[in-house]
Motif scaffolding. Structure first.
Motif, PDB file in Angstrom:
ATOM      1  N   ALA A  34      -9.623 -38.581  91.705  1.00 24.11           N
ATOM      2  CA  ALA A  34      -9.316 -37.265  92.287  1.00 24.11           C
ATOM      3  C   ALA A  34     -10.287 -36.936  93.417  1.00 24.11           C
ATOM      4  N   GLY A  35     -11.551 -37.251  93.239  1.00 25.60           N
ATOM      5  CA  GLY A  35     -12.544 -36.976  94.260  1.00 25.60           C
ATOM      6  C   GLY A  35     -12.373 -37.813  95.512  1.00 25.60           C
ATOM      7  N   SER A  36     -11.754 -38.964  95.362  1.00 27.34           N
ATOM      8  CA  SER A  36     -11.562 -39.856  96.505  1.00 27.34           C
ATOM      9  C   SER A  36     -10.254 -39.615  97.250  1.00 27.34           C
ATOM     10  N   ARG A  44      -8.953 -31.229  94.391  1.00 25.35           N
ATOM     11  CA  ARG A  44      -9.439 -32.233  93.442  1.00 25.35           C
ATOM     12  C   ARG A  44      -9.097 -31.823  92.012  1.00 25.35           C
ATOM     13  N   ALA A  45      -9.278 -30.541  91.701  1.00 27.21           N
ATOM     14  CA  ALA A  45      -8.949 -30.062  90.356  1.00 27.21           C
ATOM     15  C   ALA A  45      -7.454 -30.187  90.081  1.00 27.21           C
ATOM     16  N   ASP A  46      -6.627 -29.841  91.064  1.00 28.01           N
ATOM     17  CA  ASP A  46      -5.173 -29.970  90.902  1.00 28.01           C
ATOM     18  C   ASP A  46      -4.776 -31.428  90.689  1.00 28.01           C
ATOM     19  N   LEU A  47      -5.356 -32.321  91.494  1.00 28.49           N
ATOM     20  CA  LEU A  47      -5.023 -33.743  91.359  1.00 28.49           C
ATOM     21  C   LEU A  47      -5.494 -34.275  90.011  1.00 28.49           C
ATOM     22  N   ALA A  80      -2.465 -40.442  92.559  1.00 31.11           N
ATOM     23  CA  ALA A  80      -3.282 -40.061  93.714  1.00 31.11           C
ATOM     24  C   ALA A  80      -2.649 -40.511  95.024  1.00 31.11           C
ATOM     25  N   ILE A  81      -2.123 -41.713  95.041  1.00 35.66           N
ATOM     26  CA  ILE A  81      -1.486 -42.213  96.270  1.00 35.66           C
ATOM     27  C   ILE A  81      -0.236 -41.392  96.568  1.00 35.66           C
TER      28      ILE A  81
END
Length: 175
Positions: A34-36, A44-47, A80-81
């Motif tokens: 998430a951070g990346s 980031r929190a949503d991801l 993430a992608i």
């Protein structure tokens, strides 16, 4: 194929507790991905939440004969992608810039200012890579074996080796 019985079995309190424990044990994978792949703390929190939801959704189909971390990386990277592609379509940007929060993390983890600068440069380089290369770099820097990287990303081991070699050269050229 998952049956309704196995899905129902996964919704028991014991299954939820087992999944919760597993997620806590491997939370670093979720937060690293998430951070990346997301900008800003809220993104980031949503991801991270979306990754956790997709892991829960896939939990009934998890094969215990396989590595938990490989399974989690594969799902987390796919989510993430997909998230990144959606963001790119909306924003029409080629890269996802790092924000100050990631620089603060690099500074906090670095033993000295020079090391912190090197970490920021590496994070910036990673952020400018296409999604597959970014995933490959994250897994490589996490000391994952090439066989596991290949399995997570759905590419051959020789392709992993070739891509790692090319990425190393691009890093040397960039710095």
């Amino acid at each position: 194929m998952t049956t309704l019985t196995s899905i129902a079995a996964m919704t028991t309190p014991d299954a939820r507790a087992a999944f919760g424990t597993l997620l806590q044990q491997h939370a670093g994978i979720v937060f690293k991905i998430a951070g990346s792949y997301a900008r800003g703390a809220e993104d980031r929190a949503d991801l991270a939440q979306e990754i956790a939801a997709q892991l829960w959704h896939a939990w009934p189909r998890y094969d215990p004969a396989r590595s938990v971390s490989t399974w989690m990386y594969r799902i987390a990277l796919n989510v993430a992608i997909g998230h990144l592609r959606q963001q790119e379509l909306r924003r029409r940007h080629d890269a996802v810039p790092l924000d100050d929060a990631l620089h603060d993390v690099a500074d906090a983890n670095a033993a000295d200012p020079e090391q912190a600068q090197h970490l920021r440069l590496l994070q910036g380089f990673i952020a400018r890579q296409p999604p597959l290369d970014r995933a490959l770099l994250l897994l490589y820097l996490d000391d994952r074996p090439q066989r596991e990287i290949a399995e997570i990303l759905g590419i051959s081991e020789s392709n992993v080796s070739t891509k790692i070699g090319r990425l190393k050269q691009r890093i040397r050229d960039a710095f």
